[in-house]
Design an enzyme around this catalytic site. Structure first.
Site, mmCIF file in Angstrom:
data_model
loop_
_atom_site.group_PDB
_atom_site.id
_atom_site.type_symbol
_atom_site.label_atom_id
_atom_site.label_comp_id
_atom_site.label_asym_id
_atom_site.label_seq_id
_atom_site.Cartn_x
_atom_site.Cartn_y
_atom_site.Cartn_z
ATOM 1 N N ASP A 88 -20.467 24.942 20.843
ATOM 2 C CA ASP A 88 -21.547 23.953 20.886
ATOM 3 C C ASP A 88 -22.173 23.929 19.494
ATOM 4 O O ASP A 88 -22.039 24.880 18.720
ATOM 5 C CB ASP A 88 -22.571 24.353 21.952
ATOM 6 C CG ASP A 88 -23.718 23.361 22.053
ATOM 7 O OD1 ASP A 88 -23.462 22.146 22.048
ATOM 8 O OD2 ASP A 88 -24.881 23.808 22.100
ATOM 9 N N ASP A 135 -25.693 22.129 18.460
ATOM 10 C CA ASP A 135 -27.148 22.184 18.335
ATOM 11 C C ASP A 135 -27.719 23.449 18.963
ATOM 12 O O ASP A 135 -27.422 23.783 20.111
ATOM 13 C CB ASP A 135 -27.775 20.944 18.991
ATOM 14 C CG ASP A 135 -27.306 19.668 18.308
ATOM 15 O OD1 ASP A 135 -27.275 19.645 17.067
ATOM 16 O OD2 ASP A 135 -26.954 18.704 19.017
#
Length: 221
Positions: free
Chosen positions: A7, A9
């Site tokens: 991932d 952010d």
């Protein structure tokens, strides 16, 4: 070769690239500060709470892409990466990615944030492959709509399987599959891999990690 999924952010980055992109556009007078900031905060809280309407968010977030020509956007994006994103990249994040790359793992950034913003961010980690929410384009300009399925929640699992098939991989061919994430919104993919790893997880994800004995790490320097 194992599969390593990241991932972006608040995982590889010490912040949210979508949220900060909106703030950056406000600074450059391309968005109404009061109106956009208020809505952006609401969407961000919905994301944190796991209640985000991804299509409504994309329609809202893609409006500046539609309203500005590509050359202008490209110049803004370059400045954004240099001034806002690079300071959010930690040494530990770079080292984690490099560890998987040295092992010969297939590394992919998989994010709900739109691919126009995030593709050059993935390049900061020397990751060639990115699965993001794709803005629709016609003749090189953005329409303000989503192209295909957003890479969000269960959509991340679907998009990953599509990508693997299109690139002649099979999810089950990997001895191990890692996914690094901070968010409760990524529970579908965290549960799908063999080795989920929670990075500075939110409160809900901490509970899931503890219940499932998933490792919890920090990528802060």
């Amino acid at each position: 070769m194992d599969l390593a999924l990241f991932d972006l952010d608040n995982t590889l980055l010490r912040g949210d690239s979508d949220y900060n992109w909106a703030k950056f556009l406000i600074k450059h007078h391309l968005l109404d500060p009061k109106l956009h900031q208020e809505k952006n905060e609401i969407f961000y809280q919905d994301y944190q709470n796991g209640t985000l309407d991804i299509y409504a968010f994309c329609e809202f977030q893609f409006r500046p892409l539609k309203e500005n020509n590509r050359d202008k956007l490209d110049n803004l994006r370059h400045e954004y990466i240099e001034t806002v994103i690079k300071p959010l990249v930690s040494k530990k994040s770079l080292e984690l990615v490099k560890k998987h790359q040295k092992r010969g793992d297939l590394c992919i950034v998989i994010t709900a944030t739109n691919s126009y913003i995030t593709r050059p961010i993935a390049k900061l980690f020397d990751i060639d492959y990115l699965i993001g929410t794709d803005p629709e384009e016609v003749a090189g300009e953005f329409t303000g709509k989503v192209n295909g399925l957003p890479s969000f929640k269960e959509g991340k699992v679907t998009r990953l399987n599509q990508w693997l098939k299109e690139n002649n991989y099979d999810f089950h061919q990997f001895e191990k599959s890692f996914f690094y994430s901070d968010s409760l919104n990524d529970l579908p993919l965290l549960k799908a891999v063999s080795d989920p790893v929670c990075v500075n997880p939110d409160k809900t994800l901490i509970k899931e990690a503890q219940a499932n004995h998933w490792p919890i790490i920090s990528l802060e320097d």
